[in-house]
Write a protein that holds these residues in place. Structure first.
Motif, PDB file in Angstrom:
ATOM      1  N   GLN A  18       0.831  -1.202   0.000  1.00  0.00           N
ATOM      2  CA  GLN A  18       0.000   0.000   0.000  1.00  0.00           C
ATOM      3  C   GLN A  18       0.863   1.248   0.000  1.00  0.00           C
ATOM      4  N   GLN A  19       0.520   2.205  -0.873  1.00  0.00           N
ATOM      5  CA  GLN A  19       1.213   3.483  -0.949  1.00  0.00           C
ATOM      6  C   GLN A  19       0.390   4.594  -0.297  1.00  0.00           C
ATOM      7  N   THR A  20      -0.870   4.685  -0.696  1.00  0.00           N
ATOM      8  CA  THR A  20      -1.798   5.668  -0.128  1.00  0.00           C
ATOM      9  C   THR A  20      -3.147   4.971   0.031  1.00  0.00           C
ATOM     10  N   GLU A  21      -4.151   5.731   0.391  1.00  0.00           N
ATOM     11  CA  GLU A  21      -5.491   5.156   0.526  1.00  0.00           C
ATOM     12  C   GLU A  21      -5.989   4.564  -0.795  1.00  0.00           C
ATOM     13  N   LEU A  22      -5.550   5.150  -1.927  1.00  0.00           N
ATOM     14  CA  LEU A  22      -6.025   4.717  -3.236  1.00  0.00           C
ATOM     15  C   LEU A  22      -4.992   3.967  -4.060  1.00  0.00           C
ATOM     16  N   ASP A  23      -3.718   4.053  -3.702  1.00  0.00           N
ATOM     17  CA  ASP A  23      -2.639   3.535  -4.540  1.00  0.00           C
ATOM     18  C   ASP A  23      -1.960   2.320  -3.901  1.00  0.00           C
ATOM     19  N   TRP A  24      -1.802   1.274  -4.712  1.00  0.00           N
ATOM     20  CA  TRP A  24      -1.089   0.073  -4.285  1.00  0.00           C
ATOM     21  C   TRP A  24      -0.051  -0.279  -5.347  1.00  0.00           C
ATOM     22  N   THR A  25       1.089  -0.803  -4.904  1.00  0.00           N
ATOM     23  CA  THR A  25       2.092  -1.310  -5.818  1.00  0.00           C
ATOM     24  C   THR A  25       1.998  -2.831  -5.847  1.00  0.00           C
ATOM     25  N   GLU A  63       6.867  -4.388 -11.526  1.00  0.00           N
ATOM     26  CA  GLU A  63       5.995  -3.740 -10.553  1.00  0.00           C
ATOM     27  C   GLU A  63       5.173  -2.662 -11.246  1.00  0.00           C
ATOM     28  N   MET A  64       3.936  -2.539 -10.818  1.00  0.00           N
ATOM     29  CA  MET A  64       3.062  -1.475 -11.310  1.00  0.00           C
ATOM     30  C   MET A  64       2.338  -0.873 -10.119  1.00  0.00           C
ATOM     31  N   THR A  65       2.303   0.446 -10.075  1.00  0.00           N
ATOM     32  CA  THR A  65       1.595   1.154  -9.013  1.00  0.00           C
ATOM     33  C   THR A  65       0.262   1.612  -9.580  1.00  0.00           C
ATOM     34  N   ILE A  66      -0.821   1.103  -8.994  1.00  0.00           N
ATOM     35  CA  ILE A  66      -2.149   1.246  -9.577  1.00  0.00           C
ATOM     36  C   ILE A  66      -3.065   2.003  -8.617  1.00  0.00           C
ATOM     37  N   THR A 144      -0.575  13.102   2.519  1.00  0.00           N
ATOM     38  CA  THR A 144      -1.081  11.729   2.512  1.00  0.00           C
ATOM     39  C   THR A 144      -1.158  11.136   1.111  1.00  0.00           C
ATOM     40  N   ASP A 145      -0.925  11.957   0.087  1.00  0.00           N
ATOM     41  CA  ASP A 145      -0.915  11.472  -1.293  1.00  0.00           C
ATOM     42  C   ASP A 145       0.486  11.118  -1.784  1.00  0.00           C
ATOM     43  N   VAL A 146       1.495  11.297  -0.952  1.00  0.00           N
ATOM     44  CA  VAL A 146       2.880  11.069  -1.373  1.00  0.00           C
ATOM     45  C   VAL A 146       3.123   9.576  -1.621  1.00  0.00           C
ATOM     46  N   LEU A 147       3.667   9.257  -2.781  1.00  0.00           N
ATOM     47  CA  LEU A 147       4.008   7.884  -3.141  1.00  0.00           C
ATOM     48  C   LEU A 147       5.453   7.568  -2.774  1.00  0.00           C
ATOM     49  N   PHE A 148       5.723   6.288  -2.568  1.00  0.00           N
ATOM     50  CA  PHE A 148       7.085   5.772  -2.411  1.00  0.00           C
ATOM     51  C   PHE A 148       7.875   6.504  -1.317  1.00  0.00           C
TER      52      PHE A 148
END
Length: 273
Positions: A18-25, A63-66, A144-148
């Motif tokens: 999990q990266q954020t509430e909406l983003d997963w790798t 890997e794909m971050t979706i 909270t939207d910051v990835l990686f």
């Protein structure tokens, strides 16, 4: 036997982060050998298909971050390690990594635009001697939207990393961003005037993000005196088939899925949508 380029192959999910509430790798078992900046067509039977950038890769995996934003990605979000996705690709042209060797590389990424350049950064993080210097400028809506975040922390040990957010989150601070990164509020374009450029001839720039962000970020670098041919951008535009057949990604006579998604700015500036 003639190969069917529309036929996907099964790829087992090895891990999900999990990266954020909406983003997963998603780390997927895959023998493909992509180039940084390419994309895959990802599908779920009975649900649909969508193009996703490859965020990183290695021996036996990609890997794909979706981001969960629609019907297909909502279906993907429900999957777990051990489940399967169906892939076609990789497609498109990637970043010309050798063009950046022995140069001062600046990467400006807005939001999920950090995903397509993650493998570029990791390539040079593993071999920093290939560059004279590397700077990473990233912009997000809120902390909270910051990835990686762990990767930003890691990269900042070797490269100059700046993170800016459009606005503070509900907590009113920037503490959720990697500690060793320079943290600010404001648009990513606000970071560019402070970038030190000892030699314009040595600078190469990669810009990835929403179209408006890429337009004004490129303008800022052009105002600093950077040549158009030393800037690269990546388009993400309705790449439905990946093979230049459906025409959904076409701008004038250019098929983004074939000639892109990575373009030199000398070409990208003419692609008005």
């Amino acid at each position: 036997m003639v190969k069917n380029n529309y036929l996907p192959f099964k790829a087992r999910i090895l891990a999900k982060y999990q990266q954020t509430e909406l983003d997963w790798t998603y780390r997927l078992e895959c023998q493909a050998e992509p180039v940084s900046g390419q994309f895959m067509e990802v599908s779920l039977p009975g649900v649909g298909e969508c193009p996703i950038s490859i965020s990183d890769f290695g021996e036996g995996y990609i890997e794909m971050t979706i981001r969960r934003v629609g019907k297909v990605t909502e279906g993907i979000d429900k999957l777990a390690p051990g489940d399967y996705l169906f892939l076609r690709g990789p497609y498109g042209n990637g970043f010309p990594l050798e063009s950046f060797y022995d140069k001062h590389l600046i990467i400006a990424a807005g939001g999920t635009g950090l995903a397509p350049v993650k493998s570029v950064i990791n390539h040079f993080y593993a071999q920093p001697e290939l560059l004279k210097r590397c700077e990473i400028l990233t912009g997000f809506k809120t902390p909270t939207d910051v990835l990686f975040k762990s990767d930003l922390e890691k990269w900042s040990q070797t490269f100059r990393v700046e993170v800016t957010v459009d606005k503070l989150d509900e907590f009113g601070n920037l503490e959720v961003i990697a500690d060793s990164c320079t943290r600010r509020t404001g648009l990513i374009t606000s970071l560019i005037p402070d970038v030190q450029i000892p030699s314009l001839e040595d600078v190469r720039v990669i810009i990835v993000g929403p179209p408006v962000m890429m337009k004004f970020t490129a303008q800022e670098f052009l105002c600093r005196g950077l040549a158009k041919e030393n800037i690269w951008v990546s388009f993400e535009r309705k790449m439905s088939c990946g093979l230049g057949k459906c025409g959904h990604c076409k701008i004038d006579e250019t098929y983004v899925c074939l000639e892109g998604p990575v373009f030199n700015f000398t070409k990208a500036q003419t692609l008005l949508d």
